[in-house]
Design a protein around this motif. Structure first.
Motif, PDB file in Angstrom:
ATOM      1  N   GLU A 149       0.699  -1.229   0.101  1.00 56.23           N
ATOM      2  CA  GLU A 149       0.149   0.037  -0.052  1.00 56.23           C
ATOM      3  C   GLU A 149       0.979   1.232   0.054  1.00 56.23           C
ATOM      4  OE1 GLU A 149      -3.933   1.972   2.114  1.00 56.23           O
ATOM      5  OE2 GLU A 149      -3.547  -0.338   2.648  1.00 56.23           O
TER       6      GLU A 149
ATOM      7  N   LYS B  31      -5.694  -2.127   8.116  1.00 52.82           N
ATOM      8  CA  LYS B  31      -4.554  -2.605   7.153  1.00 52.82           C
ATOM      9  C   LYS B  31      -3.858  -3.701   8.130  1.00 52.82           C
ATOM     10  CE  LYS B  31      -3.525   2.147   5.654  1.00 52.82           C
ATOM     11  NZ  LYS B  31      -2.462   3.185   5.608  1.00 52.82           N
TER      12      LYS B  31
ATOM     13  N   LEU C 267      -3.558  -4.921   1.367  1.00 49.10           N
ATOM     14  CA  LEU C 267      -3.206  -4.974   0.063  1.00 49.10           C
ATOM     15  C   LEU C 267      -2.018  -6.176  -0.119  1.00 49.10           C
ATOM     16  CD1 LEU C 267      -3.288  -4.353  -3.008  1.00 49.10           C
ATOM     17  CD2 LEU C 267      -1.892  -2.631  -2.281  1.00 49.10           C
TER      18      LEU C 267
ATOM     19  N   ASN D  31      -6.593  -7.649  -2.747  1.00 53.28           N
ATOM     20  CA  ASN D  31      -6.857  -6.652  -1.709  1.00 53.28           C
ATOM     21  C   ASN D  31      -8.346  -6.553  -1.034  1.00 53.28           C
ATOM     22  OD1 ASN D  31      -9.101  -4.301  -2.456  1.00 53.28           O
ATOM     23  ND2 ASN D  31      -8.479  -5.132  -4.625  1.00 53.28           N
TER      24      ASN D  31
ATOM     25  N   PHE E  71      -9.703  -3.439   0.471  1.00 62.00           N
ATOM     26  CA  PHE E  71      -9.524  -2.047   0.762  1.00 62.00           C
ATOM     27  C   PHE E  71     -10.963  -1.602   1.421  1.00 62.00           C
ATOM     28  CE2 PHE E  71      -6.161  -1.446  -2.321  1.00 62.00           C
ATOM     29  CZ  PHE E  71      -5.159  -1.014  -1.539  1.00 62.00           C
TER      30      PHE E  71
END
Length: 353
Positions: A19, A97, A100, A111, A113
């Motif tokens: 990322e 997080k 990714l 991913n 996200f």
């Protein structure tokens, strides 16, 4: 020189968290440090997508520039068209997080996200200052905690539509819980109805595209084709990322989220060809999923795509890949005696159905 810098820089980027590396790539585009071949076109490459005149059929898929923050750099990167977003009405941070993962062994990425973006107000301000001359679209999304997700798509279009050349309804991301449920026949018809109403209120009628998942079964695909035709969607983008993990060898293969890149090529191309068959070639299609070479772009076009999009391959091949694919495609069309992209569309569909 730029290619040399890119070749030297890619291995370094691959040592950084994916990322963060993505953020650095966006920064390079903003600072004019990315390959910028400018307009790549020819009589053979120039084509039409749902009424949009493209200099070439190689587009950038949504997700690369989520917040429309690198439009200047992208306008010079050689793409025939660029899609930014997804953008939701309100800003949202997305999922925690890490979200990714670079699957180097498979030339793929995973991913999750979850539509992280700065929201439609911030993005609309950037779209006002967009470079002229580029064909620019926005991927419309829904907030995770929205009371009425279907209405969110129309809201973003109403706010940003006047600055766009096209908009894409994205009901196929696997990373917003239950979003894919909106691909069901009745839900999709209602959602598209709302989006079309929002479009009717814009001063200029822009094309609306629908982006679908590669994981639909045969009946699901039939339903999508039927609703897309009935709703008068201008094109379908096939496909988004997959939940499948078939054939992966990377240690990150078991991470949750949508998988994109090379392993998705066959699956997404089969869906594309089937959709071309179901719509009788009457619906313009955009082929996306696993394209990493001119040959693969050409196969998507021959499977039924009027244009294609790339993203994950740029992680491994860099932005200069855009020029390589466009120029290589031109040569392949010439080799097989096609005077235009349009002449080649669907000529190899039977290989995939």
């Amino acid at each position: 020189m730029m290619r040399f810098l890119e070749k030297a820089g890619l291995p370094l980027l691959h040592k950084v968290d994916p990322e963060q590396a993505h953020g650095l790539a966006i920064m390079a585009l903003k600072m004019g440090l990315a390959p910028a071949p400018g307009l790549i076109t020819s009589d053979r490459l120039r084509c039409d997508l749902a009424g949009l005149t493209l200099p070439n059929p190689i587009g950038l898929a949504a997700g690369f520039d989520k917040n429309a923050s690198a439009l200047q750099g992208l306008s010079r990167a050689g793409f025939g068209f660029v899609e930014v977003g997804a953008v939701t009405p309100r800003p949202q941070p997305g999922n925690p997080k890490p979200r990714l993962f670079r699957l180097t062994e498979d030339r793929a990425a995973i991913n999750r996200f979850g539509f992280n973006n700065e929201g439609m107000e911030v993005v609309a301000q950037r779209l006002v200052q967009r470079p002229s001359g580029m064909v620019l679209g926005l991927n419309l999304g829904a907030n995770k905690d929205s009371e009425d997700r279907a209405a969110d798509f129309a809201k973003v279009l109403a706010r940003c539509g006047e600055h766009l050349d096209f908009a894409t309804v994205n009901v196929s991301s696997p990373n917003t819980e239950r979003l894919r449920d909106l691909q069901g026949k009745d839900a999709l018809a209602a959602l598209l109805g709302g989006v079309m109403d929002a479009r009717a209120n814009l001063d200029d009628r822009i094309p609306v595209f629908l982006k679908i998942a590669p994981d639909l079964d045969e009946q699901g695909l039939r339903d999508v084709a039927e609703v897309a035709m009935a709703s008068k969607v201008d094109a379908v983008i096939a496909t988004n990322t997959t939940l499948s993990r078939e054939g992966l060898s990377s240690p990150f293969a078991s991470e949750g989220g949508g998988m994109s890149g090379q392993p998705l090529f066959e699956k997404s191309t089969r869906v594309l060809a089937k959709l071309s068959e179901l719509t009788g070639g009457q619906m313009p299609l955009v082929g996306v999923g696993g394209i990493g070479s001119a040959e693969q772009a050409y196969q998507k076009i021959r499977a039924g795509a009027s244009a294609v999009q790339v993203y994950t391959a740029l992680v491994f091949g860099g932005l200069s890949l855009v020029q390589d694919i466009a120029e290589g495609l031109d040569a392949l069309l010439a080799r097989d005696g096609f005077a235009s992209v349009e002449e080649a569309v669907g000529t190899g569909r039977a290989d995939w159905t």
